[in-house]
Design a protein around this motif. Structure first.
Motif, PDB file in Angstrom:
ATOM      1  N   TYR A   1      32.909 -61.647 -24.254  1.00 25.78           N
ATOM      2  CA  TYR A   1      32.054 -60.440 -24.512  1.00 25.78           C
ATOM      3  C   TYR A   1      32.640 -59.588 -25.722  1.00 25.78           C
ATOM      4  N   VAL A   2      32.184 -59.802 -26.969  1.00 21.51           N
ATOM      5  CA  VAL A   2      32.727 -58.995 -28.130  1.00 21.51           C
ATOM      6  C   VAL A   2      32.052 -57.902 -28.409  1.00 21.51           C
ATOM      7  N   GLN A   3      32.612 -56.645 -28.732  1.00 20.95           N
ATOM      8  CA  GLN A   3      31.668 -55.628 -29.203  1.00 20.95           C
ATOM      9  C   GLN A   3      32.502 -54.898 -30.280  1.00 20.95           C
ATOM     10  N   ASN A   4      31.847 -54.551 -31.256  1.00 19.83           N
ATOM     11  CA  ASN A   4      32.591 -53.895 -32.388  1.00 19.83           C
ATOM     12  C   ASN A   4      32.521 -52.472 -32.143  1.00 19.83           C
ATOM     13  N   VAL A   5      33.399 -51.551 -33.146  1.00 16.95           N
ATOM     14  CA  VAL A   5      33.198 -50.348 -33.253  1.00 16.95           C
ATOM     15  C   VAL A   5      32.959 -50.175 -35.079  1.00 16.95           C
ATOM     16  N   THR A   6      31.916 -49.411 -35.342  1.00 17.09           N
ATOM     17  CA  THR A   6      31.806 -49.302 -36.752  1.00 17.09           C
ATOM     18  C   THR A   6      32.509 -47.944 -37.139  1.00 17.09           C
ATOM     19  N   ASP A   7      33.745 -48.007 -37.850  1.00 10.56           N
ATOM     20  CA  ASP A   7      34.573 -46.808 -38.089  1.00 10.56           C
ATOM     21  C   ASP A   7      34.448 -46.807 -39.650  1.00 10.56           C
ATOM     22  N   ILE A   8      33.770 -47.662 -40.416  1.00  7.88           N
ATOM     23  CA  ILE A   8      33.376 -47.294 -41.643  1.00  7.88           C
ATOM     24  C   ILE A   8      32.001 -47.308 -41.948  1.00  7.88           C
ATOM     25  N   ASP A   9      31.273 -46.136 -42.455  1.00  4.90           N
ATOM     26  CA  ASP A   9      29.810 -45.997 -42.461  1.00  4.90           C
ATOM     27  C   ASP A   9      29.709 -44.907 -43.272  1.00  4.90           C
ATOM     28  N   ASP A  10      28.501 -44.966 -43.814  1.00  6.80           N
ATOM     29  CA  ASP A  10      27.910 -43.545 -44.607  1.00  6.80           C
ATOM     30  C   ASP A  10      27.728 -42.387 -43.637  1.00  6.80           C
ATOM     31  N   LYS A  11      27.309 -42.541 -42.375  1.00  8.60           N
ATOM     32  CA  LYS A  11      27.280 -41.410 -41.561  1.00  8.60           C
ATOM     33  C   LYS A  11      28.896 -40.914 -41.286  1.00  8.60           C
ATOM     34  N   ILE A  12      29.577 -41.724 -41.153  1.00  8.91           N
ATOM     35  CA  ILE A  12      31.140 -41.320 -40.769  1.00  8.91           C
ATOM     36  C   ILE A  12      31.649 -40.716 -42.022  1.00  8.91           C
ATOM     37  N   ILE A  13      31.364 -41.227 -43.113  1.00 11.07           N
ATOM     38  CA  ILE A  13      32.070 -40.823 -44.539  1.00 11.07           C
ATOM     39  C   ILE A  13      31.523 -39.134 -44.538  1.00 11.07           C
ATOM     40  N   LEU A  14      30.106 -39.282 -44.607  1.00  7.22           N
ATOM     41  CA  LEU A  14      29.544 -37.967 -44.637  1.00  7.22           C
ATOM     42  C   LEU A  14      29.791 -36.729 -43.639  1.00  7.22           C
ATOM     43  N   ARG A  15      29.950 -37.189 -42.415  1.00  5.73           N
ATOM     44  CA  ARG A  15      30.560 -36.135 -41.328  1.00  5.73           C
ATOM     45  C   ARG A  15      31.858 -35.922 -41.424  1.00  5.73           C
ATOM     46  N   ALA A  16      32.784 -36.810 -41.659  1.00  8.44           N
ATOM     47  CA  ALA A  16      34.209 -36.540 -41.934  1.00  8.44           C
ATOM     48  C   ALA A  16      34.392 -35.728 -43.188  1.00  8.44           C
ATOM     49  N   ARG A  17      33.587 -36.022 -44.245  1.00 11.88           N
ATOM     50  CA  ARG A  17      33.773 -35.111 -45.431  1.00 11.88           C
ATOM     51  C   ARG A  17      33.249 -33.963 -45.093  1.00 11.88           C
ATOM     52  N   MET A  18      32.175 -33.626 -44.716  1.00 11.44           N
ATOM     53  CA  MET A  18      31.583 -32.361 -44.482  1.00 11.44           C
ATOM     54  C   MET A  18      32.521 -31.442 -43.368  1.00 11.44           C
ATOM     55  N   GLN A  19      32.668 -32.169 -42.231  1.00  9.63           N
ATOM     56  CA  GLN A  19      33.648 -31.408 -41.228  1.00  9.63           C
ATOM     57  C   GLN A  19      35.170 -30.926 -42.097  1.00  9.63           C
ATOM     58  N   HIS A  20      35.672 -31.714 -42.723  1.00  7.06           N
ATOM     59  CA  HIS A  20      36.939 -31.518 -43.443  1.00  7.06           C
ATOM     60  C   HIS A  20      36.552 -30.326 -44.635  1.00  7.06           C
ATOM     61  N   LEU A  21      35.339 -30.692 -45.346  1.00  3.97           N
ATOM     62  CA  LEU A  21      35.295 -29.521 -46.290  1.00  3.97           C
ATOM     63  C   LEU A  21      34.998 -28.088 -45.707  1.00  3.97           C
ATOM     64  N   LEU A  22      34.303 -28.002 -44.541  1.00  5.61           N
ATOM     65  CA  LEU A  22      33.785 -26.923 -43.651  1.00  5.61           C
ATOM     66  C   LEU A  22      35.160 -26.260 -43.556  1.00  5.61           C
ATOM     67  N   SER A  23      36.065 -27.191 -42.542  1.00  6.49           N
ATOM     68  CA  SER A  23      37.347 -26.420 -41.965  1.00  6.49           C
ATOM     69  C   SER A  23      37.943 -25.772 -43.182  1.00  6.49           C
ATOM     70  N   GLU A  24      38.026 -26.277 -44.167  1.00  9.79           N
ATOM     71  CA  GLU A  24      38.939 -25.677 -45.309  1.00  9.79           C
ATOM     72  C   GLU A  24      38.334 -24.276 -45.730  1.00  9.79           C
ATOM     73  N   PHE A  25      36.788 -24.542 -45.822  1.00  4.51           N
ATOM     74  CA  PHE A  25      36.111 -23.430 -46.291  1.00  4.51           C
ATOM     75  C   PHE A  25      36.394 -22.102 -45.147  1.00  4.51           C
ATOM     76  N   ARG A  26      36.456 -22.534 -43.903  1.00  5.68           N
ATOM     77  CA  ARG A  26      36.636 -21.567 -43.063  1.00  5.68           C
ATOM     78  C   ARG A  26      37.975 -20.751 -42.910  1.00  5.68           C
ATOM     79  N   SER A  27      38.939 -21.729 -43.126  1.00  8.04           N
ATOM     80  CA  SER A  27      40.323 -21.261 -43.260  1.00  8.04           C
ATOM     81  C   SER A  27      40.623 -20.399 -44.500  1.00  8.04           C
ATOM     82  N   GLN A  28      39.917 -20.765 -45.642  1.00  6.89           N
ATOM     83  CA  GLN A  28      40.194 -19.981 -46.696  1.00  6.89           C
ATOM     84  C   GLN A  28      39.320 -18.606 -46.848  1.00  6.89           C
ATOM     85  N   HIS A  29      38.229 -18.647 -45.756  1.00  6.54           N
ATOM     86  CA  HIS A  29      37.528 -17.457 -45.536  1.00  6.54           C
ATOM     87  C   HIS A  29      37.303 -16.970 -44.023  1.00  6.54           C
TER      88      HIS A  29
END
Length: 792
Positions: free
Chosen positions: A82-110
């Protein structure tokens, strides 16, 4: 010719061979493994895209997969890889990671809510509204939001479709979700600015996409850590959730990020075979070229969706742009990375894998050019699995079918809507288990009752059916295990043949059900029917060995289904966790001694037999806790000692039978109950020692509620009666001559009975008679009152 495995050998009355509902054929198909000996089975399962918490919809997919895998392995005896994958490269991951990173920076700056923060949030509010709720007025003021959305989206809020025709669907669910997001942002914008944390919590969902639209491209394509950190975090949480649901870990776990070189090579080969082409935005699979080759067909799983533009767009991902594709249906194998997206080297420049190619490569790398089973949620049929099929068969070009059996798990829905992260209508697995809404067992039973391929809508009736089945089996296991404490040594054996025949029939029905594409609802019905037969059998004529044989068989099945944690199906055990009393071994001796003593006292008290000091002393002497006990045994030995002391005291007081029965009830309902143990009294049998479970607690709470209601009703009646008596006492004090002296009348006779109304008109004869009767009644009441005063 290879010998067929035992599970395929015809049996008298049950010649069934395993068939599977195959999404490729839309029929039940005989299962024939690729392995010449028919023993080994290769299985690839689509795993999670790790960008958020797993919800109950995921539980539906992975628990159902787990059930099927366990049945294949532990019931039919296949050697499953039984083989099962983990999708750790994906548009959803890219968007979510990027957005959370930018929000974290924005909050720390403000850290404070400055004018800049409020201005940015207002712009984010307008951008989100314009994109997701276009009927709202541009530049809408937050204070006008409630009235505006109520006017423009009133039909949706009223539970109708957007056009007013037909039932609401996912589109309407998304509208409600967007209204909720904007509503939280309005709360933030109109709330006191001192509450910084609460502000950001409410505004996050509009700020993240807005900040990403401004600064997303600034993220370095070589900085993979931003994206991998998010994916790793949620992969770990996913694994924790699967462990909590008793889902077996895959034999092999593959991650997209670990297979990028192989994905590049795989894509190169498809290009070489002229089934793919390059554009400015990446490499695309050429569906037309593929279908020109004899025997190749695209969208074999769901051909009716072949031209569904919304599904095609969803399959390409949220970050896709105009691509210069030759055909709308062509799909990305390798995407050229834009600014702000992770990138890897390839013959076509810096890029990243498309969604569909990842599973083809990882499945092929681990399992080869032909695979027995591929499974996943029903929503993956098109385009994901159809695309996998096409590109994999283009790659291998062997003329063989790449996947022989596609198994797709049905949706889980609540209130008619599919549970989805995009709709934000989901309950996370950890929340559902943490709140006690579900247990791993109760959730799995629901999926077993609903079957794996069909959609399941969770309703109160379904939850009750699941709880009923669990309770039914728990009670059965308790009674079978009780035979170890209270063996039926005087069995006549007259019922053995009947129960043995019922067991053989159940085995046949269960086998046929599981061989019929894992029909677990039918298997559970057969199990329940077998227990019903056992329950209604005269136990005096049933041998313990026959009862235990049923217990072992049913235990094996429920463990195969994964209903008992990590317990082995093949250890010959009986029962599941919760079907035994959770008492330390050192303490069991004293609890069972207390139960035996109580049984003997109850029997004598019910029969009105004398319970002298000598008689009680004789009973007590059979089990006397020593003064020196193991620490774990002390609380339980104390329960027995206290009961014995109370019995002696009653005997010394020459108590009545009812006093002994009350003491026996106190032991059961208070002393043992508080320790999680309940004594279930049975007719013509010793009391059964069982754990206090949710069912028993619910029964007690219901009884206590009924008792409270009766007591409250009695108190209410007593209050009303007292008020009525008090009112009557006050009424009795009034002289009949004065009782009608009111403004309603203007003249009275000598007794005080009215003769004229307030206008001076004569009182009608009929009313006069009525008034006279009231006067006589009051006269009698008043005279009794006066007598009472005189006598006092």
């Amino acid at each position: 010719m290879a010998q067929q495995p035992p599970w395929q050998e015809p049996r008298p009355g049950a010649p069934s061979k395993l068939v599977l509902y195959n999404s490729l054929t839309k029929t039940k198909t005989p299962f024939r493994p690729i392995d010449p000996e028919g023993k080994k089975v290769t299985w690839y399962s689509c795993g999670p895209t790790t960008y958020d918490y797993s919800h109950l919809g995921h539980a539906r997919n992975y628990v159902s997969n787990d059930i099927l895998r366990r049945v294949m392995k532990d019931y039919f005896g296949f050697q499953v890889q039984y083989v099962q994958n983990v999708t750790d490269i994906d548009d959803k991951i890219i968007l979510r990671a990027r957005m959370q990173h930018l929000l974290s920076e924005f909050r720390s700056q403000h850290p404070q809510l400055t004018a800049d923060v409020l201005t940015t949030t207002l712009k984010a509010f307008h951008a989100y509204a314009a994109k997701n709720l276009p009927l709202l007025a541009p530049g809408l003021k937050p204070e006008d939001f409630n009235s505006e959305y109520a006017e423009k989206y009133g039909l949706v809020l009223a539970g109708k479709s957007m056009d007013g025709n037909g039932p609401p669907g996912d589109k309407e669910a998304k509208i409600k979700m967007h209204i909720q997001v904007l509503g939280k942002a309005v709360t933030a914008l109109l709330s006191p600015i001192e509450d910084t944390a609460n502000f950001y919590d409410n505004a996050d969902d509009v700020l993240m996409p807005y900040l990403d639209s401004l600064y997303g491209p600034s993220i370095s394509s070589s900085d993979h850590g931003i994206f991998s950190a998010l994916a790793k975090k949620y992969e770990d949480l996913f694994n924790e959730d699967m462990e909590s649901l008793n889902v077996l870990a895959p034999d092999v776990t593959t991650r997209v990020s670990e297979y990028v070189p192989q994905i590049v090579s795989f894509t190169e080969k498809i290009v070489e075979r002229q089934f793919a082409y390059q554009t400015d935005t990446g490499v695309y699979f050429d569906i037309t070229a593929f279908e020109k080759v004899q025997g190749n067909h695209y969208a074999r799983l769901e051909p009716w969706n072949k031209h569904d533009s919304s599904l095609l767009a969803e399959g390409e991902g949220a970050l896709s742009t105009k691509s210069g594709k030759r055909s709308e249906g062509d799909f990305a194998l390798f995407k050229s990375s834009k600014a702000g997206e992770p990138a890897w080297d390839s013959p076509w420049g810096k890029g990243r894998p498309g969604w569909h190619i990842e599973c083809s490569v990882m499945a092929s790398e681990t399992l080869g050019s032909q695979i027995d089973i591929h499974s996943g949620g029903i929503d993956l049929c098109f385009p994901h699995h159809d695309n996998e099929l096409a590109q994999s068969e283009a790659y291998w070009s062997t003329g063989n079918q790449w996947i022989n059996y596609f198994l797709h798990m049905g949706h889980l829905s609540i209130a008619g809507s599919k549970m989805s992260k995009s709709l934000k209508n989901f309950t996370t697995i950890r929340d559902a288990l943490g709140r006690g809404d579900w247990t791993p067992r109760s959730l799995r039973i629901i999926f077993l009752l609903g079957g794996w391929h069909d959609g399941i809508e969770i309703t109160e009736d379904m939850k009750k059916a699941g709880a009923s089945f669990e309770s039914y089996l728990t009670n059965f296991f308790l009674r079978i295990k009780d035979l170890e404490i209270h063996p039926n040594t005087n069995s006549t054996g007259t019922e053995d043949a009947k129960v043995t025949a019922a067991l053989e029939l159940a085995k046949s029905k269960v086998h046929d059900a599981l061989a019929d594409s894992f029909d677990t609802p039918a298997a559970l019905r057969a199990i329940r029917s077998l227990i019903e037969t056992w329950n209604t059998t005269d136990k005096a004529g049933l041998s313990d060995d026959v009862s235990k044989e049923l217990g072992v068989y049913i235990t094996r099945l429920v463990r195969i289904f994964g209903l008992d944690g990590k317990a082995s199906p093949d250890d010959g055990g009986i029962g599941w966790s919760g079907s035994g009393v959770d008492i330390p071994e050192e303490g069991k001796e004293w609890i069972y001694a207390a139960s035996r003593l109580r049984d003997e006292v109850r029997q004598r008290a019910i029969a009105k037999e004398p319970l002298s000091v000598e008689a009680i002393d004789s009973l007590i002497s059979k089990d006397k806790p020593s003064k020196q006990q193991d620490a774990a045994a002390v609380p339980w030995a104390e329960v027995l000692s206290k009961f014995q002391e109370d019995l002696l005291l009653l005997s010394q007081q020459k108590a009545q039978a009812k006093d002994y029965l009350e003491l026996c009830d106190e032991l059961r309902d208070t002393h043992l109950w508080s320790k999680g143990v309940y004594l279930e009294d049975r007719t013509n049998a010793p009391a059964m020692v069982r754990p206090v479970n949710a069912e028993l607690r619910a029964e007690r709470e219901q009884k206590e509620a009924i008792t409270r209601q009766k007591a409250e009703a009695k108190q209410q009646r007593e209050r009303e009666e007292a008020e009525k008596k008090a009112k009557l006492v006050e009424q009795a004090k009034i002289s009949p001559k004065d009782m009608f002296k009111t403004e309603e009348y203007s003249a009275w006779d000598d007794d005080g009975v009215p003769t004229k109304d307030k206008e001076g008109a004569d009182v009608p004869k009929s009313k006069g008679k009525k008034l006279r009767k009231e006067w006589e009644k009051q006269k009698k009441l008043h005279e009794e009152h006066l007598k009472g005063i005189g006598s006092s």
